[in-house]
Scaffold this motif. Structure first.
Motif, PDB file in Angstrom:
ATOM      1  N   THR A   1       0.807  -1.213   0.000  1.00 42.72           N
ATOM      2  CA  THR A   1       0.000   0.000   0.000  1.00 42.72           C
ATOM      3  C   THR A   1       0.841   1.265   0.000  1.00 42.72           C
ATOM      4  O   THR A   1       0.329   2.342  -0.224  1.00 42.72           O
ATOM      5  CB  THR A   1      -0.919   0.062   1.245  1.00 42.72           C
ATOM      6  OG1 THR A   1      -0.107   0.090   2.413  1.00 42.72           O
ATOM      7  CG2 THR A   1      -1.878  -1.107   1.284  1.00 42.72           C
TER       8      THR A   1
ATOM      9  N   LEU B   1     -15.149   3.785   3.659  1.00 45.11           N
ATOM     10  CA  LEU B   1     -14.891   3.088   4.918  1.00 45.11           C
ATOM     11  C   LEU B   1     -16.150   3.148   5.780  1.00 45.11           C
ATOM     12  O   LEU B   1     -16.924   4.101   5.688  1.00 45.11           O
ATOM     13  CB  LEU B   1     -13.714   3.710   5.667  1.00 45.11           C
ATOM     14  CG  LEU B   1     -12.366   3.658   4.962  1.00 45.11           C
ATOM     15  CD1 LEU B   1     -11.311   4.378   5.791  1.00 45.11           C
ATOM     16  CD2 LEU B   1     -11.942   2.225   4.681  1.00 45.11           C
TER      17      LEU B   1
ATOM     18  N   VAL C   1      -8.547  -1.230   9.348  1.00 48.11           N
ATOM     19  CA  VAL C   1      -7.783  -0.256   8.574  1.00 48.11           C
ATOM     20  C   VAL C   1      -6.311  -0.279   8.962  1.00 48.11           C
ATOM     21  O   VAL C   1      -5.941  -0.735  10.036  1.00 48.11           O
ATOM     22  CB  VAL C   1      -8.334   1.181   8.760  1.00 48.11           C
ATOM     23  CG1 VAL C   1      -9.734   1.313   8.170  1.00 48.11           C
ATOM     24  CG2 VAL C   1      -8.321   1.601  10.215  1.00 48.11           C
TER      25      VAL C   1
ATOM     26  N   PHE D   1      -3.350   2.723   9.043  1.00 51.60           N
ATOM     27  CA  PHE D   1      -3.322   4.179   8.955  1.00 51.60           C
ATOM     28  C   PHE D   1      -2.038   4.751   9.527  1.00 51.60           C
ATOM     29  O   PHE D   1      -1.294   4.079  10.237  1.00 51.60           O
ATOM     30  CB  PHE D   1      -4.534   4.789   9.662  1.00 51.60           C
ATOM     31  CG  PHE D   1      -4.549   4.588  11.155  1.00 51.60           C
ATOM     32  CD1 PHE D   1      -4.144   5.609  11.998  1.00 51.60           C
ATOM     33  CD2 PHE D   1      -4.961   3.392  11.717  1.00 51.60           C
ATOM     34  CE1 PHE D   1      -4.152   5.442  13.376  1.00 51.60           C
ATOM     35  CE2 PHE D   1      -4.979   3.206  13.092  1.00 51.60           C
ATOM     36  CZ  PHE D   1      -4.575   4.240  13.922  1.00 51.60           C
TER      37      PHE D   1
ATOM     38  N   ARG E   1      -3.078   9.402   6.748  1.00 54.73           N
ATOM     39  CA  ARG E   1      -3.277   8.444   5.671  1.00 54.73           C
ATOM     40  C   ARG E   1      -4.050   7.269   6.256  1.00 54.73           C
ATOM     41  O   ARG E   1      -3.774   6.845   7.376  1.00 54.73           O
ATOM     42  CB  ARG E   1      -1.933   7.990   5.140  1.00 54.73           C
ATOM     43  CG  ARG E   1      -2.007   7.183   3.881  1.00 54.73           C
ATOM     44  CD  ARG E   1      -0.622   7.055   3.291  1.00 54.73           C
ATOM     45  NE  ARG E   1      -0.736   6.357   2.021  1.00 54.73           N
ATOM     46  CZ  ARG E   1       0.263   6.095   1.243  1.00 54.73           C
ATOM     47  NH1 ARG E   1       1.477   6.475   1.580  1.00 54.73           N
ATOM     48  NH2 ARG E   1       0.103   5.461   0.114  1.00 54.73           N
TER      49      ARG E   1
ATOM     50  N   GLU F   1      -6.220   3.462   4.958  1.00 52.33           N
ATOM     51  CA  GLU F   1      -6.670   2.526   3.930  1.00 52.33           C
ATOM     52  C   GLU F   1      -7.314   1.338   4.590  1.00 52.33           C
ATOM     53  O   GLU F   1      -6.942   0.950   5.696  1.00 52.33           O
ATOM     54  CB  GLU F   1      -5.478   2.031   3.107  1.00 52.33           C
ATOM     55  CG  GLU F   1      -4.761   3.123   2.347  1.00 52.33           C
ATOM     56  CD  GLU F   1      -3.526   2.611   1.606  1.00 52.33           C
ATOM     57  OE1 GLU F   1      -3.269   1.389   1.615  1.00 52.33           O
ATOM     58  OE2 GLU F   1      -2.834   3.448   1.039  1.00 52.33           O
ATOM     59  N   LYS F   2      -8.261   0.744   3.889  1.00 54.49           N
ATOM     60  CA  LYS F   2      -8.899  -0.473   4.373  1.00 54.49           C
ATOM     61  C   LYS F   2      -7.890  -1.610   4.319  1.00 54.49           C
ATOM     62  O   LYS F   2      -7.169  -1.759   3.334  1.00 54.49           O
ATOM     63  CB  LYS F   2     -10.106  -0.796   3.506  1.00 54.49           C
ATOM     64  CG  LYS F   2     -11.001  -1.851   4.084  1.00 54.49           C
ATOM     65  CD  LYS F   2     -12.287  -1.944   3.290  1.00 54.49           C
ATOM     66  CE  LYS F   2     -13.230  -2.920   3.930  1.00 54.49           C
ATOM     67  NZ  LYS F   2     -14.523  -2.928   3.232  1.00 54.49           N
TER      68      LYS F   2
ATOM     69  N   ASP G   1      -6.731  -5.564   4.143  1.00 56.45           N
ATOM     70  CA  ASP G   1      -7.260  -6.743   3.442  1.00 56.45           C
ATOM     71  C   ASP G   1      -7.758  -7.771   4.401  1.00 56.45           C
ATOM     72  O   ASP G   1      -7.297  -7.963   5.458  1.00 56.45           O
ATOM     73  CB  ASP G   1      -6.175  -7.358   2.555  1.00 56.45           C
ATOM     74  CG  ASP G   1      -5.817  -6.444   1.391  1.00 56.45           C
ATOM     75  OD1 ASP G   1      -6.699  -5.701   0.936  1.00 56.45           O
ATOM     76  OD2 ASP G   1      -4.662  -6.495   0.960  1.00 56.45           O
TER      77      ASP G   1
END
Length: 95
Positions: A17, A69, A75, A77, A90, A92-93, A95
Protein backbone atom coordinates in the motif's frame (compact mmCIF):
# COMPACT_ATOMS: atom_id res chain seq x y z
CA UNK A 1 -3.62 -15.31 15.04
CA UNK A 2 0.02 -15.93 15.72
CA UNK A 3 1.78 -12.59 16.33
CA UNK A 4 4.63 -13.44 13.90
CA UNK A 5 2.19 -14.30 11.12
CA UNK A 6 0.26 -11.09 11.77
CA UNK A 7 3.47 -9.05 11.71
CA UNK A 8 4.51 -10.63 8.41
CA UNK A 9 1.07 -10.00 6.88
CA UNK A 10 1.09 -6.38 8.04
CA UNK A 11 4.60 -5.89 6.65
CA UNK A 12 3.46 -7.18 3.26
CA UNK A 13 0.37 -4.95 3.42
CA UNK A 14 2.45 -1.87 4.25
CA UNK A 15 4.79 -2.58 1.34
CA UNK A 16 1.91 -3.12 -1.09
CA UNK A 17 0.00 0.00 0.00
CA UNK A 18 2.99 2.30 0.31
CA UNK A 19 2.38 2.99 4.00
CA UNK A 20 5.68 2.94 5.88
CA UNK A 21 5.73 0.19 8.51
CA UNK A 22 7.50 2.36 11.09
CA UNK A 23 4.75 4.98 11.16
CA UNK A 24 1.74 2.77 10.46
CA UNK A 25 -0.80 1.33 12.84
CA UNK A 26 -3.67 -1.04 12.43
CA UNK A 27 -7.11 -0.58 13.85
CA UNK A 28 -10.86 -0.87 13.54
CA UNK A 29 -13.18 2.03 12.82
CA UNK A 30 -15.63 2.49 15.68
CA UNK A 31 -17.33 5.75 14.61
CA UNK A 32 -17.22 8.23 11.73
CA UNK A 33 -18.35 11.79 12.57
CA UNK A 34 -18.43 13.62 9.26
CA UNK A 35 -19.85 16.84 10.74
CA UNK A 36 -16.96 17.11 13.21
CA UNK A 37 -14.30 15.81 10.79
CA UNK A 38 -13.33 13.03 13.19
CA UNK A 39 -12.99 9.25 13.23
CA UNK A 40 -12.88 7.00 16.29
CA UNK A 41 -10.48 4.09 15.89
CA UNK A 42 -9.64 1.18 18.19
CA UNK A 43 -5.97 0.78 17.35
CA UNK A 44 -2.75 -0.96 18.18
CA UNK A 45 0.41 0.89 19.23
CA UNK A 46 1.40 3.97 17.22
CA UNK A 47 5.19 4.08 17.48
CA UNK A 48 5.84 7.56 16.08
CA UNK A 49 3.44 9.03 18.66
CA UNK A 50 4.73 6.74 21.45
CA UNK A 51 1.12 5.68 22.01
CA UNK A 52 -0.12 2.38 23.39
CA UNK A 53 -3.10 0.49 22.00
CA UNK A 54 -6.43 2.18 22.81
CA UNK A 55 -9.62 3.57 21.34
CA UNK A 56 -9.45 7.26 20.52
CA UNK A 57 -10.82 10.01 18.31
CA UNK A 58 -8.61 11.31 15.50
CA UNK A 59 -9.01 14.46 13.48
CA UNK A 60 -9.32 13.88 9.72
CA UNK A 61 -8.30 16.90 7.61
CA UNK A 62 -10.34 15.76 4.59
CA UNK A 63 -13.31 13.44 5.04
CA UNK A 64 -12.75 12.19 1.48
CA UNK A 65 -9.94 10.14 3.08
CA UNK A 66 -12.55 7.92 4.73
CA UNK A 67 -14.94 7.59 1.79
CA UNK A 68 -15.79 3.94 1.32
CA UNK A 69 -14.89 3.09 4.92
CA UNK A 70 -17.52 2.07 7.47
CA UNK A 71 -17.83 1.28 11.15
CA UNK A 72 -16.29 -2.13 11.77
CA UNK A 73 -13.78 -1.91 8.90
CA UNK A 74 -10.21 -2.97 9.68
CA UNK A 75 -7.78 -0.26 8.57
CA UNK A 76 -4.09 0.52 8.29
CA UNK A 77 -3.32 4.18 8.95
CA UNK A 78 -0.72 6.78 9.79
CA UNK A 79 -1.26 9.50 12.36
CA UNK A 80 0.78 12.46 13.52
CA UNK A 81 0.46 15.69 15.47
CA UNK A 82 -0.74 18.42 13.12
CA UNK A 83 -1.18 21.89 14.62
CA UNK A 84 -1.37 20.30 18.08
CA UNK A 85 -4.08 17.77 17.20
CA UNK A 86 -3.52 14.06 16.64
CA UNK A 87 -4.56 13.65 13.03
CA UNK A 88 -4.90 10.76 10.61
CA UNK A 89 -2.63 11.60 7.68
CA UNK A 90 -3.28 8.44 5.67
CA UNK A 91 -5.79 5.61 5.96
CA UNK A 92 -6.67 2.53 3.93
CA UNK A 93 -8.90 -0.47 4.37
CA UNK A 94 -6.91 -3.54 5.43
CA UNK A 95 -7.26 -6.74 3.44
Amino acid sequence: MNRNILTAKLGALFLSTGIAAASAAEGEIRKIDEAAGKVTVRHGPIENLEMDAMTMVFRVPDMAMVEGLAVGDRVVFEADRVNGAITITRIEKAD
